[in-house]
Design a protein around this motif. Structure first.
Motif, short mmCIF file in Angstrom:
data_model
loop_
_atom_site.label_atom_id
_atom_site.label_comp_id
_atom_site.label_asym_id
_atom_site.label_seq_id
_atom_site.Cartn_x
_atom_site.Cartn_y
_atom_site.Cartn_z
N SER A 147 0.83 -1.21 0.00
CA SER A 147 0.00 0.00 0.00
C SER A 147 0.86 1.25 0.00
CB SER A 147 -0.92 0.03 1.22
OG SER A 147 -1.89 -0.97 1.14
N MET B 192 -6.41 1.30 -4.84
CA MET B 192 -7.67 1.27 -4.07
C MET B 192 -8.14 -0.17 -3.89
SD MET B 192 -9.67 4.76 -5.32
CE MET B 192 -10.73 3.82 -6.34
N GLY B 193 -8.02 -0.98 -4.92
CA GLY B 193 -8.41 -2.39 -4.83
C GLY B 193 -7.56 -3.13 -3.82
N TRP B 194 -6.26 -2.84 -3.83
CA TRP B 194 -5.35 -3.47 -2.88
C TRP B 194 -5.74 -3.10 -1.45
CZ3 TRP B 194 -2.09 -7.34 -2.99
CH2 TRP B 194 -1.21 -7.52 -1.94
N ASN B 195 -6.07 -1.84 -1.23
CA ASN B 195 -6.47 -1.40 0.11
C ASN B 195 -7.80 -2.02 0.52
OD1 ASN B 195 -4.18 0.17 0.50
ND2 ASN B 195 -5.13 1.98 -0.41
N GLN B 196 -8.69 -2.25 -0.41
CA GLN B 196 -9.98 -2.86 -0.12
C GLN B 196 -9.83 -4.31 0.34
OE1 GLN B 196 -11.91 -0.38 0.49
NE2 GLN B 196 -13.63 -1.21 -0.64
N ILE B 197 -8.80 -4.99 -0.14
CA ILE B 197 -8.58 -6.37 0.28
C ILE B 197 -8.47 -6.44 1.80
CG2 ILE B 197 -6.90 -8.27 0.30
CD1 ILE B 197 -6.24 -7.50 -2.60
N LYS B 198 -7.68 -5.56 2.36
CA LYS B 198 -7.48 -5.54 3.81
C LYS B 198 -8.72 -5.02 4.53
CE LYS B 198 -4.26 -5.77 7.14
NZ LYS B 198 -3.19 -6.72 7.27
N ASN B 199 -9.32 -3.96 3.97
CA ASN B 199 -10.48 -3.34 4.61
C ASN B 199 -11.69 -4.25 4.66
OD1 ASN B 199 -8.92 -1.08 4.93
ND2 ASN B 199 -9.80 0.01 3.19
N ASN B 200 -11.86 -5.10 3.65
CA ASN B 200 -13.01 -5.99 3.60
C ASN B 200 -12.79 -7.29 4.36
OD1 ASN B 200 -14.46 -4.20 2.07
ND2 ASN B 200 -13.93 -5.14 0.13
#
Length: 151
Positions: free
Chosen positions: A32, A123-131
């Motif tokens: 990230s 943003m997709g990479w960050n969503q992996i962790k956030n979801n």
């Protein structure tokens, strides 16, 4: 007893802080930060170019290229990463080529395109962790690098 403020000493403490945080940061967060670094460097290059700061533009593009090549590209597991790793590798190669051309031609549109391509991936990479889909990320046994696997 106390000496005046020394930028050199402050830089030493800052380096120690960065090195310490690099050992405690997880691989997902590191990637990230690399994406953020590329986007910030390209934004800096665009601003420098708009101001006519040739050295600033070159330095910022150089930084973005190093992050893409030495950070993101080398972190890909091209053996176990499959099509996703291949596609990301192709994207990084295209972005590096675009940044080199943008630097040579003073082409803001090419730098903007690189930002448009990297932003959704970041943003997709960050969503992996956030979801909570962190289980979709594994570590390649040989390299210890993060690799996305199908869940």
């Amino acid at each position: 007893m106390f000496s005046a403020y020394s930028p050199r000493a402050a830089n030493a403490y800052q380096r120690i802080n960065v090195e310490t945080s690099m050992h405690t940061i997880d691989k997902h967060q590191l990637v990230s930060l690399l994406y953020e670094g590329v986007l910030n460097a390209v934004a800096t290059a665009r601003g420098a170019m708009a101001r006519g700061d040739v050295l600033g533009k070159c330095n910022a593009i150089s930084k973005a290229l190093r992050i893409l090549e030495e950070g993101l590209s080398t972190a890909l597991d091209r053996v176990d990463g499959g099509e996703l790793a291949q596609n990301l590798g192709d994207l990084y190669d295209y972005c590096m080529h675009s940044l080199i051309m943008a630097n040579a031609r003073n082409d803001d549109a090419l730098m903007e395109e690189v930002m448009r391509l990297i932003e959704p991936v970041a943003m997709g990479w960050n969503q992996i962790k956030n979801n909570g889909a962190g289980s979709a990320m594994a570590t390649a046994p040989a390299s210890g690098q993060p690799v996305l696997v199908e869940a």
